[in-house]
Design a protein around this motif. Structure first.
Motif, PDB file in Angstrom:
ATOM      1  N   LEU A 163      -1.546 -50.764 -11.202  1.00  0.00           N
ATOM      2  CA  LEU A 163      -0.147 -51.084 -11.746  1.00  0.00           C
ATOM      3  C   LEU A 163      -0.057 -52.765 -11.420  1.00  0.00           C
ATOM      4  O   LEU A 163      -0.829 -53.345 -10.372  1.00  0.00           O
ATOM      5  CB  LEU A 163       0.878 -50.573 -10.941  1.00  0.00           C
ATOM      6  N   LYS A 164       0.328 -53.492 -12.170  1.00  0.00           N
ATOM      7  CA  LYS A 164       0.527 -54.977 -12.079  1.00  0.00           C
ATOM      8  C   LYS A 164       1.791 -55.170 -11.246  1.00  0.00           C
ATOM      9  O   LYS A 164       1.805 -56.290 -10.539  1.00  0.00           O
ATOM     10  CB  LYS A 164       0.741 -55.612 -13.339  1.00  0.00           C
ATOM     11  N   GLN A 165       2.613 -54.175 -11.155  1.00  0.00           N
ATOM     12  CA  GLN A 165       3.731 -54.666 -10.263  1.00  0.00           C
ATOM     13  C   GLN A 165       3.832 -53.064  -9.213  1.00  0.00           C
ATOM     14  O   GLN A 165       3.512 -52.168  -9.746  1.00  0.00           O
ATOM     15  CB  GLN A 165       5.158 -54.655 -11.100  1.00  0.00           C
ATOM     16  N   CYS A 171      -4.894 -45.715 -10.896  1.00  0.00           N
ATOM     17  CA  CYS A 171      -5.294 -45.729  -9.650  1.00  0.00           C
ATOM     18  C   CYS A 171      -4.556 -45.909  -8.604  1.00  0.00           C
ATOM     19  O   CYS A 171      -4.086 -47.397  -8.496  1.00  0.00           O
ATOM     20  CB  CYS A 171      -6.754 -46.072  -9.552  1.00  0.00           C
ATOM     21  N   VAL A 172      -3.436 -45.062  -7.886  1.00  0.00           N
ATOM     22  CA  VAL A 172      -2.547 -45.624  -7.032  1.00  0.00           C
ATOM     23  C   VAL A 172      -3.001 -45.367  -5.548  1.00  0.00           C
ATOM     24  O   VAL A 172      -3.458 -44.144  -5.232  1.00  0.00           O
ATOM     25  CB  VAL A 172      -1.213 -45.244  -7.408  1.00  0.00           C
ATOM     26  N   GLY A 173      -2.778 -46.163  -4.484  1.00  0.00           N
ATOM     27  CA  GLY A 173      -2.910 -45.915  -3.369  1.00  0.00           C
ATOM     28  C   GLY A 173      -4.122 -46.957  -2.741  1.00  0.00           C
ATOM     29  O   GLY A 173      -4.862 -47.725  -3.425  1.00  0.00           O
ATOM     30  N   SER A 174      -4.098 -46.953  -1.480  1.00  0.00           N
ATOM     31  CA  SER A 174      -5.166 -47.835  -0.628  1.00  0.00           C
ATOM     32  C   SER A 174      -6.399 -47.418  -0.882  1.00  0.00           C
ATOM     33  O   SER A 174      -7.589 -48.179  -0.461  1.00  0.00           O
ATOM     34  CB  SER A 174      -4.479 -47.938   0.790  1.00  0.00           C
ATOM     35  N   VAL A 175      -6.639 -45.988  -1.059  1.00  0.00           N
ATOM     36  CA  VAL A 175      -8.285 -45.606  -0.990  1.00  0.00           C
ATOM     37  C   VAL A 175      -8.909 -46.555  -2.211  1.00  0.00           C
ATOM     38  O   VAL A 175     -10.212 -46.749  -2.054  1.00  0.00           O
ATOM     39  CB  VAL A 175      -8.050 -44.403  -1.470  1.00  0.00           C
ATOM     40  N   TRP A 176      -8.284 -46.876  -3.205  1.00  0.00           N
ATOM     41  CA  TRP A 176      -8.875 -47.573  -4.414  1.00  0.00           C
ATOM     42  C   TRP A 176      -9.198 -49.122  -3.760  1.00  0.00           C
ATOM     43  O   TRP A 176     -10.136 -49.806  -4.600  1.00  0.00           O
ATOM     44  CB  TRP A 176      -7.979 -47.498  -5.505  1.00  0.00           C
ATOM     45  N   LYS A 177      -8.698 -49.490  -2.794  1.00  0.00           N
ATOM     46  CA  LYS A 177      -9.070 -50.629  -2.297  1.00  0.00           C
ATOM     47  C   LYS A 177     -10.786 -50.702  -1.753  1.00  0.00           C
ATOM     48  O   LYS A 177     -11.333 -51.657  -1.770  1.00  0.00           O
ATOM     49  CB  LYS A 177      -8.443 -51.350  -1.208  1.00  0.00           C
ATOM     50  N   SER A 178     -11.301 -49.489  -1.513  1.00  0.00           N
ATOM     51  CA  SER A 178     -12.748 -49.334  -1.232  1.00  0.00           C
ATOM     52  C   SER A 178     -13.547 -48.830  -2.507  1.00  0.00           C
ATOM     53  O   SER A 178     -14.579 -48.113  -2.409  1.00  0.00           O
ATOM     54  CB  SER A 178     -12.624 -48.255  -0.318  1.00  0.00           C
ATOM     55  N   TRP A 179     -13.255 -49.155  -3.644  1.00  0.00           N
ATOM     56  CA  TRP A 179     -13.880 -48.711  -4.769  1.00  0.00           C
ATOM     57  C   TRP A 179     -15.318 -48.961  -4.877  1.00  0.00           C
ATOM     58  O   TRP A 179     -16.015 -48.168  -5.277  1.00  0.00           O
ATOM     59  CB  TRP A 179     -12.889 -49.456  -5.989  1.00  0.00           C
ATOM     60  N   GLU A 180     -15.828 -50.166  -4.339  1.00  0.00           N
ATOM     61  CA  GLU A 180     -16.975 -50.374  -4.614  1.00  0.00           C
ATOM     62  C   GLU A 180     -17.805 -49.541  -3.562  1.00  0.00           C
ATOM     63  O   GLU A 180     -18.954 -49.101  -3.904  1.00  0.00           O
ATOM     64  CB  GLU A 180     -17.460 -51.671  -4.110  1.00  0.00           C
ATOM     65  N   LEU A 181     -17.285 -48.915  -2.706  1.00  0.00           N
ATOM     66  CA  LEU A 181     -18.075 -47.896  -1.650  1.00  0.00           C
ATOM     67  C   LEU A 181     -17.702 -46.560  -2.481  1.00  0.00           C
ATOM     68  O   LEU A 181     -18.591 -45.533  -2.145  1.00  0.00           O
ATOM     69  CB  LEU A 181     -17.197 -47.850  -0.279  1.00  0.00           C
ATOM     70  N   LEU A 182     -16.633 -46.158  -2.887  1.00  0.00           N
ATOM     71  CA  LEU A 182     -16.453 -45.063  -3.789  1.00  0.00           C
ATOM     72  C   LEU A 182     -17.294 -44.776  -5.082  1.00  0.00           C
ATOM     73  O   LEU A 182     -17.600 -43.672  -5.313  1.00  0.00           O
ATOM     74  CB  LEU A 182     -14.774 -44.846  -3.962  1.00  0.00           C
ATOM     75  N   LYS A 183     -17.575 -46.094  -5.755  1.00  0.00           N
ATOM     76  CA  LYS A 183     -18.049 -45.910  -7.014  1.00  0.00           C
ATOM     77  C   LYS A 183     -19.232 -45.152  -7.246  1.00  0.00           C
ATOM     78  O   LYS A 183     -19.334 -44.612  -8.197  1.00  0.00           O
ATOM     79  CB  LYS A 183     -18.588 -47.360  -7.247  1.00  0.00           C
ATOM     80  N   PRO A 184     -20.395 -45.098  -6.346  1.00  0.00           N
ATOM     81  CA  PRO A 184     -21.597 -44.475  -6.714  1.00  0.00           C
ATOM     82  C   PRO A 184     -21.154 -43.067  -6.903  1.00  0.00           C
ATOM     83  O   PRO A 184     -21.543 -42.270  -7.756  1.00  0.00           O
ATOM     84  CB  PRO A 184     -22.501 -44.640  -5.472  1.00  0.00           C
TER      85      PRO A 184
END
Length: 130
Positions: A88-90, A48-61
């Motif tokens: 990614l770790k880096q 999962c790459v990109g800023s959209v994944w910073k909202s995972w808790e909202l996307l999760k359902p």
């Protein structure tokens, strides 16, 4: 994000829809996935790459709903055991990928330890499949 976190129903619904759309991208490519990717130690690894994944808790359902439905379909029953979402770790992931492709183009290989380069931030296994 602010509206969804403030429990605005429309905002939360839009994030649920966005989660569904992201999961549908996985559904689209899954029929071509090799079996070891679906049943390996990591189950299906999804980078999962990109800023959209910073909202995972909202996307999760929405995201988890689509993949749960897929797991019960005859084409994947007993073949799709779960998935791991990885980051990614880096931030040099594209450079690392470019180096691997460059080495391949030059006729050599670069051995990567994926565990050293990515970390799991969400894990789901389908208990009924195992």
């Amino acid at each position: 994000v602010t509206g969804a976190k403030a429990n605005d129903a429309l905002c939360q619904y839009l994030f649920t829809l966005a989660g569904r759309v992201l999961a549908q991208h996985i559904v689209a490519v899954l029929p071509k996935a090799q079996q070891p990717l679906l049943t390996g130690e990591q189950c299906l690894p999804i980078l999962c790459v990109g800023s959209v994944w910073k909202s995972w808790e909202l996307l999760k359902p929405g995201f988890t709903e689509v993949l749960a439905e897929l797991e019960s379909t005859p084409a994947f029953k007993g073949r799709f055991y779960g998935y791991n979402l990885l980051t990614l770790k880096q931030s040099s992931g594209s450079a690392l990928g470019g180096a691997v492709l460059g080495a391949k183009s030059a006729g050599t290989t670069v051995t990567l330890n994926y565990a050293d380069n990515a970390q799991v931030f969400y894990k789901h296994s389908f208990q009924s499949s195992q």
